[in-house]
Design a protein around this motif. Structure first.
Motif, PDB file in Angstrom:
ATOM      1  N   PRO A  52       3.255  13.691  -9.646  1.00  0.00           N
ATOM      2  CA  PRO A  52       3.186  14.589  -8.486  1.00  0.00           C
ATOM      3  C   PRO A  52       3.088  13.813  -7.185  1.00  0.00           C
ATOM      4  O   PRO A  52       2.538  12.701  -7.153  1.00  0.00           O
ATOM      5  N   ILE A  53       3.593  14.385  -6.110  1.00  0.00           N
ATOM      6  CA  ILE A  53       3.663  13.674  -4.838  1.00  0.00           C
ATOM      7  C   ILE A  53       2.287  13.308  -4.308  1.00  0.00           C
ATOM      8  O   ILE A  53       2.104  12.280  -3.668  1.00  0.00           O
ATOM      9  N   TYR A  54       1.270  14.136  -4.593  1.00  0.00           N
ATOM     10  CA  TYR A  54      -0.068  13.848  -4.072  1.00  0.00           C
ATOM     11  C   TYR A  54      -0.712  12.654  -4.773  1.00  0.00           C
ATOM     12  O   TYR A  54      -1.671  12.071  -4.281  1.00  0.00           O
ATOM     13  N   TYR A  55      -0.212  12.274  -5.944  1.00  0.00           N
ATOM     14  CA  TYR A  55      -0.689  11.059  -6.604  1.00  0.00           C
ATOM     15  C   TYR A  55       0.101   9.833  -6.156  1.00  0.00           C
ATOM     16  O   TYR A  55      -0.236   8.712  -6.520  1.00  0.00           O
ATOM     17  N   ASN A  56       1.160  10.073  -5.410  1.00  0.00           N
ATOM     18  CA  ASN A  56       2.037   8.987  -4.988  1.00  0.00           C
ATOM     19  C   ASN A  56       1.665   8.444  -3.618  1.00  0.00           C
ATOM     20  O   ASN A  56       2.377   7.590  -3.084  1.00  0.00           O
ATOM     21  N   LEU A  57       0.588   8.943  -3.033  1.00  0.00           N
ATOM     22  CA  LEU A  57       0.179   8.455  -1.722  1.00  0.00           C
ATOM     23  C   LEU A  57      -0.160   6.967  -1.795  1.00  0.00           C
ATOM     24  O   LEU A  57      -0.898   6.547  -2.686  1.00  0.00           O
ATOM     25  N   PRO A  58       0.375   6.163  -0.885  1.00  0.00           N
ATOM     26  CA  PRO A  58       0.109   4.719  -0.938  1.00  0.00           C
ATOM     27  C   PRO A  58      -1.384   4.409  -0.876  1.00  0.00           C
ATOM     28  O   PRO A  58      -2.118   5.002  -0.083  1.00  0.00           O
ATOM     29  N   ILE A  59      -1.824   3.499  -1.690  1.00  0.00           N
ATOM     30  CA  ILE A  59      -3.212   3.011  -1.775  1.00  0.00           C
ATOM     31  C   ILE A  59      -4.155   4.119  -2.225  1.00  0.00           C
ATOM     32  O   ILE A  59      -4.900   3.974  -3.202  1.00  0.00           O
ATOM     33  N   VAL A  60      -4.147   5.257  -1.494  1.00  0.00           N
ATOM     34  CA  VAL A  60      -5.057   6.366  -1.780  1.00  0.00           C
ATOM     35  C   VAL A  60      -4.852   6.900  -3.188  1.00  0.00           C
ATOM     36  O   VAL A  60      -5.817   7.196  -3.908  1.00  0.00           O
ATOM     37  N   GLY A  61      -3.586   7.022  -3.610  1.00  0.00           N
ATOM     38  CA  GLY A  61      -3.293   7.559  -4.937  1.00  0.00           C
ATOM     39  C   GLY A  61      -3.894   6.711  -6.043  1.00  0.00           C
ATOM     40  O   GLY A  61      -4.470   7.245  -7.002  1.00  0.00           O
ATOM     41  N   TRP A  62      -3.773   5.402  -5.910  1.00  0.00           N
ATOM     42  CA  TRP A  62      -4.315   4.498  -6.932  1.00  0.00           C
ATOM     43  C   TRP A  62      -5.839   4.595  -6.973  1.00  0.00           C
ATOM     44  O   TRP A  62      -6.443   4.624  -8.036  1.00  0.00           O
ATOM     45  N   TRP A  64      -7.647   7.160  -5.962  1.00  0.00           N
ATOM     46  CA  TRP A  64      -7.975   8.510  -6.416  1.00  0.00           C
ATOM     47  C   TRP A  64      -7.986   8.568  -7.947  1.00  0.00           C
ATOM     48  O   TRP A  64      -8.846   9.187  -8.570  1.00  0.00           O
ATOM     49  N   LEU A  65      -6.999   7.914  -8.536  1.00  0.00           N
ATOM     50  CA  LEU A  65      -6.873   7.914  -9.999  1.00  0.00           C
ATOM     51  C   LEU A  65      -7.712   6.813 -10.653  1.00  0.00           C
ATOM     52  O   LEU A  65      -7.675   6.673 -11.877  1.00  0.00           O
ATOM     53  N   ARG A  66      -8.440   6.048  -9.838  1.00  0.00           N
ATOM     54  CA  ARG A  66      -9.301   4.973 -10.340  1.00  0.00           C
ATOM     55  C   ARG A  66      -8.519   3.947 -11.161  1.00  0.00           C
ATOM     56  O   ARG A  66      -8.978   3.451 -12.200  1.00  0.00           O
ATOM     57  N   GLY A  67      -7.319   3.667 -10.685  1.00  0.00           N
ATOM     58  CA  GLY A  67      -6.515   2.633 -11.322  1.00  0.00           C
ATOM     59  C   GLY A  67      -5.920   3.011 -12.654  1.00  0.00           C
ATOM     60  O   GLY A  67      -5.534   2.125 -13.423  1.00  0.00           O
ATOM     61  N   LYS A  74      -3.862   5.610 -18.802  1.00  0.00           N
ATOM     62  CA  LYS A  74      -3.790   4.186 -19.132  1.00  0.00           C
ATOM     63  C   LYS A  74      -3.923   3.361 -17.852  1.00  0.00           C
ATOM     64  O   LYS A  74      -3.626   3.837 -16.755  1.00  0.00           O
ATOM     65  N   PRO A  75      -4.388   2.105 -17.947  1.00  0.00           N
ATOM     66  CA  PRO A  75      -4.547   1.272 -16.748  1.00  0.00           C
ATOM     67  C   PRO A  75      -3.233   1.110 -15.989  1.00  0.00           C
ATOM     68  O   PRO A  75      -2.179   0.870 -16.582  1.00  0.00           O
ATOM     69  N   LEU A  76      -3.301   1.282 -14.686  1.00  0.00           N
ATOM     70  CA  LEU A  76      -2.131   1.156 -13.815  1.00  0.00           C
ATOM     71  C   LEU A  76      -2.204  -0.195 -13.104  1.00  0.00           C
ATOM     72  O   LEU A  76      -3.262  -0.585 -12.598  1.00  0.00           O
ATOM     73  N   ASN A  77      -1.105  -0.890 -13.080  1.00  0.00           N
ATOM     74  CA  ASN A  77      -1.073  -2.249 -12.541  1.00  0.00           C
ATOM     75  C   ASN A  77      -1.618  -2.291 -11.119  1.00  0.00           C
ATOM     76  O   ASN A  77      -1.206  -1.522 -10.245  1.00  0.00           O
ATOM     77  N   VAL A  78      -2.540  -3.213 -10.879  1.00  0.00           N
ATOM     78  CA  VAL A  78      -3.173  -3.334  -9.565  1.00  0.00           C
ATOM     79  C   VAL A  78      -2.203  -3.885  -8.522  1.00  0.00           C
ATOM     80  O   VAL A  78      -2.500  -3.857  -7.318  1.00  0.00           O
ATOM     81  N   ILE A  79      -1.036  -4.369  -8.949  1.00  0.00           N
ATOM     82  CA  ILE A  79      -0.062  -4.902  -7.999  1.00  0.00           C
ATOM     83  C   ILE A  79       0.438  -3.823  -7.053  1.00  0.00           C
ATOM     84  O   ILE A  79       0.846  -4.116  -5.920  1.00  0.00           O
TER      85      ILE A  79
END
Length: 298
Positions: A52-62, A64-67, A74-79
């Protein structure tokens, strides 16, 4: 604009840079794999479910989802947030450098020349990220950066205070054409490819943004950086290769069955161009004056 202080525009440029960085993350991941940048839309790299677009917000999305991914947790790459944050900082730096640095962040940004320089620096600084990441690993330079630089340079040249549209067009043609000719001659002399066409298009983009002189200065500084890095790097790689050859008993048989990879251990030229370009855009004239005074002794 007269009442808007510099610090506000720095925040805006940071946000724009982070958004561009989010798109560059897509380029770095998709382009070398031959995946369209548009279709499919943003999706989870693990389960392929659309994001969803609201999870795609730069920096904030990551954050928000706690990585973690929203769908399969599953863990999302910190890069991803690192790249977006870096591009955000580079975006703010583009305006800050174009406005002459300084400590007075309350001053307004009024000069058209400042905005033209800020736009050019924005492209040069942020473009270095995908060029370095993709070209170093895959020996490719995204056309969105190289060809896009030509388009961006021609558009920015319309803004009063910077280079003229004629200077921009001339810079693109002479810089790109000159490097292509140089690469063609080197290829004939060395009997192997000496210059990728991606480098030619990238320098043409820099010529459109900086003019002929700036592009030539960028090429010379990039070549010097390349020598400073590649000579010791090549010596280290050769020493390591000799050590492996001496310890490998069956290396001869293996080499007979496998083609030699001439690009093994080589660093492409694109990253050196990408690093040199913003430096020369800002301080090219000053560095040239210092060099001429040193050579001529004035």
């Amino acid at each position: 604009m007269q009442e808007i202080p510099l610090w506000y525009w720095l925040i805006v440029f940071f946000g724009l840079g982070a958004c561009v960085g989010s798109f560059y993350n897509v380029i770095v991941y998709r382009m070398p794999r031959g995946i369209s940048l548009i279709n499919p839309p943003s999706h989870c790299p693990l389960c392929k479910k659309r994001i969803p677009i609201y999870y795609n917000l730069p920096i904030v999305g990551w954050l928000w989802l706690r990585g973690k991914t929203a769908c399969c947790h599953k863990p999302l790459n910190v890069i991803y947030p690192i790249g977006e944050s870096l591009c955000g900082l580079l975006g703010a730096l583009a305006l800050y450098s174009a406005s002459g640095f300084g400590t007075d962040l309350s001053r307004p940004v009024l000069s058209p020349e400042t905005w033209a320089n800020a736009a050019a620096m924005f492209w040069l600084l942020l473009g270095a990220y995908p060029v370095c990441a993709v070209d170093y690993k895959y020996k490719l330079i995204p056309d969105s950066i190289s060809v896009g630089g030509i388009v961006a340079g021609l558009l920015i040249s319309i803004v009063p205070g910077g280079i003229t549209p004629f200077q921009s067009l001339l810079g693109a043609v002479l810089a790109g054409g000159g490097l292509y000719l140089l690469g063609w001659i080197a290829t004939k002399v060395l009997k192997k490819d000496a210059m990728g066409f991606g480098d030619v298009k990238l320098l043409a983009g820099y010529g459109a943004l900086m003019g002929v002189t700036g592009a030539v200065e960028t090429l010379l500084v990039a070549a010097m950086l390349g020598v400073l890095v590649m000579v010791p790097y090549g010596m280290i790689k050769n020493k390591a290769a000799r050590g492996k050859a001496n310890s490998a008993v069956n290396s001869v048989a293996k080499n007979e069955n496998e083609p030699e990879n001439e690009e093994n251990g080589q660093i492409p030229f694109g990253p050196f161009l990408a690093i040199a370009a913003p430096v020369m855009y800002l301080w090219g004239d000053a560095l040239l004056d210092v060099y001429l005074k040193f050579v001529l002794g004035e």
